[in-house]
Write an enzyme that holds these catalytic residues in place. Structure first.
Site, PDB file in Angstrom:
ATOM      1  N   HIS A  61      90.239  79.466   7.430  1.00 29.11           N
ATOM      2  CA  HIS A  61      88.895  79.050   7.019  1.00 29.11           C
ATOM      3  C   HIS A  61      88.152  78.594   8.267  1.00 29.11           C
ATOM      4  CE1 HIS A  61      91.601  78.264   3.562  1.00 29.11           C
ATOM      5  NE2 HIS A  61      90.602  78.732   2.840  1.00 29.11           N
ATOM      6  N   LYS A  81      97.540  69.974  10.669  1.00 32.25           N
ATOM      7  CA  LYS A  81      96.641  69.771  11.818  1.00 32.25           C
ATOM      8  C   LYS A  81      96.483  68.287  12.148  1.00 32.25           C
ATOM      9  CE  LYS A  81      93.481  72.982  10.393  1.00 32.25           C
ATOM     10  NZ  LYS A  81      94.203  73.947   9.507  1.00 32.25           N
ATOM     11  N   GLU A 140      94.477  68.639  -6.972  1.00 30.90           N
ATOM     12  CA  GLU A 140      93.837  69.936  -6.734  1.00 30.90           C
ATOM     13  C   GLU A 140      94.109  70.909  -7.876  1.00 30.90           C
ATOM     14  OE1 GLU A 140      94.904  71.991  -3.107  1.00 30.90           O
ATOM     15  OE2 GLU A 140      93.706  73.731  -3.669  1.00 30.90           O
ATOM     16  N   ASP A 157     102.458  75.714  -5.877  1.00 32.10           N
ATOM     17  CA  ASP A 157     101.393  74.719  -6.094  1.00 32.10           C
ATOM     18  C   ASP A 157     101.549  74.075  -7.474  1.00 32.10           C
ATOM     19  OD1 ASP A 157      98.841  75.518  -3.955  1.00 32.10           O
ATOM     20  OD2 ASP A 157     100.320  77.074  -4.370  1.00 32.10           O
ATOM     21  N   THR A 175      98.298  76.764   1.317  1.00 35.75           N
ATOM     22  CA  THR A 175      98.781  77.785   0.373  1.00 35.75           C
ATOM     23  C   THR A 175      98.672  79.180   0.987  1.00 35.75           C
ATOM     24  OG1 THR A 175      98.133  76.412  -1.500  1.00 35.75           O
ATOM     25  CG2 THR A 175      98.471  78.743  -1.953  1.00 35.75           C
ATOM     26  N   ASP A 190      97.424  66.577  -3.102  1.00 37.78           N
ATOM     27  CA  ASP A 190      97.415  68.001  -2.729  1.00 37.78           C
ATOM     28  C   ASP A 190      98.871  68.454  -2.812  1.00 37.78           C
ATOM     29  OD1 ASP A 190      97.260  70.518  -1.667  1.00 37.78           O
ATOM     30  OD2 ASP A 190      95.824  69.963  -0.098  1.00 37.78           O
ATOM     31  N   LEU A 202     100.321  71.242  -2.513  1.00 39.44           N
ATOM     32  CA  LEU A 202     100.761  72.233  -1.529  1.00 39.44           C
ATOM     33  C   LEU A 202      99.560  72.526  -0.643  1.00 39.44           C
ATOM     34  CD1 LEU A 202     102.731  75.543  -2.357  1.00 39.44           C
ATOM     35  CD2 LEU A 202     101.470  75.117  -0.238  1.00 39.44           C
ATOM     36  N   ASP A 203      99.611  72.032   0.564  1.00 36.68           N
ATOM     37  CA  ASP A 203      98.531  72.288   1.503  1.00 36.68           C
ATOM     38  C   ASP A 203      98.961  73.449   2.393  1.00 36.68           C
ATOM     39  OD1 ASP A 203      95.981  71.578   2.726  1.00 36.68           O
ATOM     40  OD2 ASP A 203      97.152  70.850   4.423  1.00 36.68           O
ATOM     41  N   SER A 240      91.325  75.651  11.954  1.00 41.08           N
ATOM     42  CA  SER A 240      91.825  76.463  10.841  1.00 41.08           C
ATOM     43  C   SER A 240      92.041  77.920  11.265  1.00 41.08           C
ATOM     44  CB  SER A 240      90.801  76.423   9.710  1.00 41.08           C
ATOM     45  OG  SER A 240      91.141  77.378   8.735  1.00 41.08           O
ATOM     46  N   ASP A 250      92.388  67.459   0.552  1.00 37.11           N
ATOM     47  CA  ASP A 250      92.842  68.023   1.821  1.00 37.11           C
ATOM     48  C   ASP A 250      92.828  66.984   2.942  1.00 37.11           C
ATOM     49  OD1 ASP A 250      93.201  70.762   1.002  1.00 37.11           O
ATOM     50  OD2 ASP A 250      91.018  70.885   0.847  1.00 37.11           O
TER      51      ASP A 250
HETATM   52  N1  LIG Z   1      85.910  76.442   3.371  1.00 39.30           N
HETATM   53  C1  LIG Z   1      86.801  75.908   2.543  1.00 39.30           C
HETATM   54  N2  LIG Z   1      86.594  75.838   1.210  1.00 39.30           N
HETATM   55  C2  LIG Z   1      87.524  75.300   0.388  1.00 39.30           C
HETATM   56  N3  LIG Z   1      88.710  74.789   0.810  1.00 39.30           N
HETATM   57  C3  LIG Z   1      88.940  74.843   2.128  1.00 39.30           C
HETATM   58  C4  LIG Z   1      88.010  75.399   3.051  1.00 39.30           C
HETATM   59  N4  LIG Z   1      88.514  75.301   4.285  1.00 39.30           N
HETATM   60  C5  LIG Z   1      89.714  74.748   4.142  1.00 39.30           C
HETATM   61  N5  LIG Z   1      89.977  74.469   2.855  1.00 39.30           N
HETATM   62  C6  LIG Z   1      91.229  73.917   2.326  1.00 39.30           C
HETATM   63  O1  LIG Z   1      91.714  72.971   3.259  1.00 39.30           O
HETATM   64  C7  LIG Z   1      93.101  73.160   3.491  1.00 39.30           C
HETATM   65  C8  LIG Z   1      93.316  73.488   4.952  1.00 39.30           C
HETATM   66  O2  LIG Z   1      92.687  74.697   5.271  1.00 39.30           O
HETATM   67  P1  LIG Z   1      92.990  75.459   6.620  1.00 39.30           P
HETATM   68  O3  LIG Z   1      94.429  75.796   6.585  1.00 39.30           O
HETATM   69  O4  LIG Z   1      92.101  76.642   6.605  1.00 39.30           O
HETATM   70  O5  LIG Z   1      92.669  74.489   7.702  1.00 39.30           O
HETATM   71  C9  LIG Z   1      93.555  74.252   2.533  1.00 39.30           C
HETATM   72  O6  LIG Z   1      94.043  73.555   1.397  1.00 39.30           O
HETATM   73  P2  LIG Z   1      95.015  74.200   0.279  1.00 39.30           P
HETATM   74  O7  LIG Z   1      95.960  75.107   0.953  1.00 39.30           O
HETATM   75  O8  LIG Z   1      95.625  72.958  -0.293  1.00 39.30           O
HETATM   76  O9  LIG Z   1      94.119  74.871  -0.710  1.00 39.30           O
HETATM   77  C10 LIG Z   1      92.280  75.003   2.242  1.00 39.30           C
HETATM   78  O10 LIG Z   1      92.258  75.610   0.978  1.00 39.30           O
HETATM   79 MG   LIG Z   2      94.905  71.425   0.930  1.00 43.79          MG
HETATM   80 MG   LIG Z   3      94.268  75.238  -2.579  1.00 46.00          MG
HETATM   81 MG   LIG Z   4      96.623  72.609  -2.019  1.00 44.85          MG
END
Ligand SMILES: Nc1ncnc2c1ncn2[C@@H]1O[C@H](COP(=O)(O)O)[C@@H](OP(=O)(O)O)[C@H]1O
Ligand SMILES: [Mg+2]
Ligand SMILES: [Mg+2]
Ligand SMILES: [Mg+2]
Length: 304
Positions: free
Chosen positions: A245, A272, A133, A110, A179, A174, A176-177, A242, A300
C-alpha cells in the site's frame, strides 16, 4: 522532527514517528489532509459485528490484568495464524478494495485468530468495548477462560494494579496484520496486535510475531519489555515503508530526506514499528523511520 533523542516509551517513539512523518508529508505534498489519515479519521465502525458492547454496569478494570490478557490473546491468535499457514489452506477472500484500489484480503487465519482473540478478551472483560478488524460470528461463540495469571515479566515492570473505569476502555484488535504478505507466504512480516485505549488514548500495546514467537508489549507510564534503539540515523535515515500500500511514499521519503536515503519496503504496520525498536528477533529488519502515506485504520496503528 525525527524521533531521535526523544525520551519517550518505545510505543511513544513509534507513535511519534507516525504522527511526525504524517505532518511532514502533509507539508511537503500539499495534499488535502483527508488524503491520508493516521488516527481516527476513519468512520469505520468497530468491525467486529459483535458490535459495541459498552460497559453498562460501571465497575473498573485493572490495566495490568488487561495487558496480561492482551498478550495471551495475541499469542493464542498467533497460534491460529501459524496453524492455518502451515495447513496451506488459507481460504483467501477479498473484502473489497482499499481507497487506492488494492485488494483488501482476508483468510481463515484472520478469521480464526479473530475468534480466539475476541472471545478471550470478551470473556475476561465482558463489559469492555472491543473493536476488531474482522467480523465476529455471534453464532460461533467460544468461551475461553483466563487463568488469572499475570506473567512474571509484566509483574516485574508493572508492580501495582492500575484500575480504570470499565466504560473508559476500548480495545482494538488486529488479528492478523500483513494479510497480503501472509497470502504470499512472507511469514516474517505477520503480526497479531492488541491495543487498549483509555478515554481514546492508547495506553497498552501488544505486537506478537507468530512465526518467530516474539512478543513486544508496553504500557504507557507503566513499563515495557522492548526499548527504543540507542541511536537513530537522522541525516540519512533508513526508512521502512509499505510494500503493498505504498502510494507516493517513495517520492515523499526521497523528497524529504534526500536521495541518499535507504528505502526498505516491508509488510505490516506491526512489523514496521518493530523495525524502529531494539528487537532481538533475527528476522526483523531495522529502520530509523516508518512512513505511511495512504489510508490506514486504527487497529493497524493503535498498538504501535
Ligand atoms: N491504503 C490502505 N487502506 C486500507 N488499509 C491499509 C492501507 N494501507 C495499509 N493498510 C493496512 O495496514 C496494514 C499494513 O499495511 P502495509 O503492509 O501495506 O504497510 C495492513 O493491515 P492488515 O493486513 O491487517 O489488513 C493493511 O491492510
Ligand atoms: Mg493490519
Ligand atoms: Mg486486513
Ligand atoms: Mg488485519
Amino acid at each position: 522532527m525525527a524521533p531521535m533523542g526523544i525520551r519517550l516509551s518505545p510505543l511513544g517513539v513509534a507513535v511519534f514517528c507516525l504522527l511526525g512523518l504524517g505532518v511532514l508529508y502533509h507539508l511537503y505534498s500539499g495534499f488535502l489532509a483527508g488524503r491520508f489519515s493516521l488516527f481516527g479519521l476513519s468512520s469505520e465502525p468497530g468491525g467486529g459485528a459483535a458490535g459495541p458492547a459498552a460497559a453498562a454496569d460501571g465497575g473498573t478494570v485493572d490495566l495490568r490484568e488487561m495487558l496480561a490478557v492482551s498478550v495471551l490473546a495475541a499469542v493464542r491468535g498467533g497460534d491460529e495464524v501459524r496453524r492455518v499457514r502451515e495447513s496451506n489452506v488459507l481460504h483467501e477472500k477479498s473484502k473489497g478494495k482499499t481507497r487506492e484500489g488494492a485488494e483488501d484480503k482476508m483468510t481463515s487465519g484472520d478469521v480464526l485468530s479473530n475468534r480466539k482473540m475476541f472471545y478471550l478478551l470478551k470473556t475476561a472483560f465482558p463489559s469492555v468495548q472491543i473493536n476488531t478488524e474482522e467480523h465476529v460470528d455471534a453464532a460461533d461463540q467460544e468461551v475461553i477462560l483466563w487463568d488469572h495469571k499475570i506473567p512474571e515479566d509484566i509483574l516485574k515492570e508493572v508492580t501495582t494494579p492500575k484500575e480504570v473505569p470499565a466504560e473508559s476502555v476500548t480495545v482494538w484488535i488486529d488479528p492478523l496484520d500483513a494479510t497480503q504478505e501472509y497470502t504470499e507466504d512472507l511469514r516474517k512480516y505477520v503480526t497479531t496486535m492488541v491495543c487498549v485505549a483509555v478515554n481514546g488514548k492508547p495506553v497498552l500495546g501488544v505486537i506478537h510475531k507468530p512465526f518467530s514467537e516474539y512478543t513486544a508489549w508496553a504500557m504507557v507510564d507503566g513499563g515495557s519489555n522492548v526499548k527504543a534503539r540507542s541511536s537513530y540515523n537522522e541525516k540519512t535515515p533508513r526508512i521502512v515503508v509499505s510494500r503493498s500500500h505504498s502510494g507516493m511514499v517513495r517520492q515523499v521519503a526521497l523528497q524529504t530526506f534526500g536521495n541518499q536515503t535507504t528505502i526498505i519496503p516491508a509488510g505490516g504496520a506491526g512489523y514496521k514499528v518493530l523495525a524502529l525498536l531494539d528487537v532481538p528477533d533475527k528476522s526483523q529488519e531495522k529502520a530509523d523511520l516508518y512512513i505511511h502515506v495512504t489510508y490506514i485504520k486504527k487497529w493497524d496503528i493503535c498498538a504501535d
